[in-house]
Design a protein around this motif. Structure first.
Motif, mmCIF file in Angstrom:
data_model
loop_
_atom_site.group_PDB
_atom_site.id
_atom_site.type_symbol
_atom_site.label_atom_id
_atom_site.label_comp_id
_atom_site.label_asym_id
_atom_site.label_seq_id
_atom_site.Cartn_x
_atom_site.Cartn_y
_atom_site.Cartn_z
ATOM 1 N N ALA A 174 0.801 -1.221 0.000
ATOM 2 C CA ALA A 174 0.000 0.000 0.000
ATOM 3 C C ALA A 174 0.833 1.270 0.000
ATOM 4 C CB ALA A 174 -0.936 0.007 1.225
ATOM 5 N N GLY A 175 2.138 1.170 0.249
ATOM 6 C CA GLY A 175 2.948 2.370 0.344
ATOM 7 C C GLY A 175 2.449 3.260 1.476
ATOM 8 N N ASN A 176 2.389 4.556 1.210
ATOM 9 C CA ASN A 176 1.926 5.489 2.240
ATOM 10 C C ASN A 176 0.403 5.483 2.398
ATOM 11 O OD1 ASN A 176 1.601 6.659 -0.316
ATOM 12 N ND2 ASN A 176 1.799 8.740 0.467
ATOM 13 N N ARG A 177 -0.273 4.573 1.695
ATOM 14 C CA ARG A 177 -1.718 4.408 1.882
ATOM 15 C C ARG A 177 -2.027 3.349 2.938
ATOM 16 N NH1 ARG A 177 -0.659 4.270 -3.364
ATOM 17 N NH2 ARG A 177 -1.289 2.102 -3.660
ATOM 18 N N GLY A 178 -1.006 2.943 3.677
ATOM 19 C CA GLY A 178 -1.182 1.954 4.734
ATOM 20 C C GLY A 178 -2.266 2.283 5.749
ATOM 21 N N PRO A 179 -2.492 3.562 6.092
ATOM 22 C CA PRO A 179 -3.564 3.871 7.046
ATOM 23 C C PRO A 179 -4.951 3.411 6.594
ATOM 24 C CG PRO A 179 -2.079 5.730 6.885
ATOM 25 C CD PRO A 179 -1.660 4.750 5.822
ATOM 26 N N LEU A 180 -5.158 3.232 5.286
ATOM 27 C CA LEU A 180 -6.437 2.690 4.818
ATOM 28 C C LEU A 180 -6.688 1.315 5.428
ATOM 29 C CD1 LEU A 180 -6.086 3.611 1.036
ATOM 30 C CD2 LEU A 180 -7.817 4.554 2.573
#
Length: 302
Positions: free
Chosen positions: A9-15
């Motif tokens: 997810a890269g920096n979209r990990g918080p999703l």
């Protein structure tokens, strides 16, 4: 056996953090966690502490504390020097490793010390093979997760017993097959690596490189979904989670909003679960003069 499968997810990990929170609130607790890249980072924190809503709050704080100049610390002159000196990457990886280390409980250094069974993946550049960590209890947790989250050319390969390990997403961005092979029968696949929208043009060399890698990695889910659909002993709940803005790969300022988006996506799915449902349709392909969009036959039924 229930498995949470967390994609790259890269920096979209918080999703993924928000989606995991919604699943746990609904009483869905994993017997196994399988993660790749950012999913390995999220999965390792969840497994090391033990799955709970409280732990997702800690995961959210971890992402909120991440800064671009920590994960990607070098400036343009340092990058140019690294290119000239034939370094293996544009950035060093010490900051990413420190980010993970501060999220681990004291004394947890191996897979066997995790409270929930964990598997992560990494790709060896020397043998062109995917490796799975977690089958052996003494496997080093920090090395394995850092390797899984190492984006080729962006961060340097992890030297591990003669291998050069990088992002497991190079081979399996959503490691569904790993979960199936380890005995999972009910899979909750939290996929933050698939974007069905047309994005704004990438700007800058680094953004073009990261976007290119993302496109390559996002295609790897197709084969695993096809395998899961062909296996009548497996129930797969595919939960795509995405950010509703054109987020740069180097932007870590959107954590709170992404957690909320992931939470809402999982809640909406749980309100009307659809195991083995088709993947979300991609946006219509733009018309390009002289070119025709091509849909590979193996995508037709997904």
């Amino acid at each position: 056996m229930i498995a949470f499968v967390l994609s790259g997810a890269g920096n979209r990990g918080p999703l993924q953090v928000g989606a995991v929170r919604a699943l746990l609130e609904a009483g869905i607790v994993p017997d196994m966690i399988v993660g790749t890249s950012a999913g390995a980072l999220n999965g390792s924190v969840l497994a090391a502490h033990g799955p709970s809503v409280a732990v997702t709050e800690q995961m959210e704080r971890l992402w909120a504390s991440a800064k671009a100049d920590e994960v990607y610390p070098e400036g343009i002159l340092e990058i140019l020097w690294r290119l000239k000196s034939k370094a293996n990457s544009l950035f060093t990886s010490g900051g990413m490793r420190k980010l993970l280390a501060r999220a681990m409980p004291p004394g947890v250094t191996t897979f066997g010390q995790c409270k929930t069974t964990l598997y992560t993946t990494a790709t060896d550049l020397r043998s062109n093979r995917l490796y799975v960590f977690g089958d052996k209890a003494d496997a080093p947790l920090l090395d394995a997760v850092t390797a899984s989250a190492t984006i080729p050319a962006i961060h340097p390969p992890i030297d591990y017993s003669g291998a050069q390990l990088v992002d497991g997403g190079v081979v399996a961005n959503v490691p569904v097959s790993v979960a199936i092979d380890r005995g999972a029968t009910t899979l909750y696949v939290i996929n933050a690596g698939y974007n069905e929208e047309i994005l704004a043009p990438a700007q800058g060399v680094l953004e073009v490189l990261m976007r290119t890698l993302s496109v390559m990695l996002s295609q790897n889910i197709i084969q695993d979904i096809a395998r899961a659909k062909a296996d009548d002993t497996v129930d797969m709940h595919h939960i795509p989670v995405r950010v509703d803005k054109n987020l740069s790969f180097f932007d870590f300022s959107y954590t709170k909003q992404m957690v909320a988006l992931g939470y809402a996506a999982a809640k909406n799915y749980l309100a009307a679960p659809a195991p083995m449902a088709p993947m979300m349709a991609a946006a219509p392909a733009p018309d390009l003069p002289g070119a025709t969009p091509f849909m590979p036959p193996y995508l037709a039924d997904l």
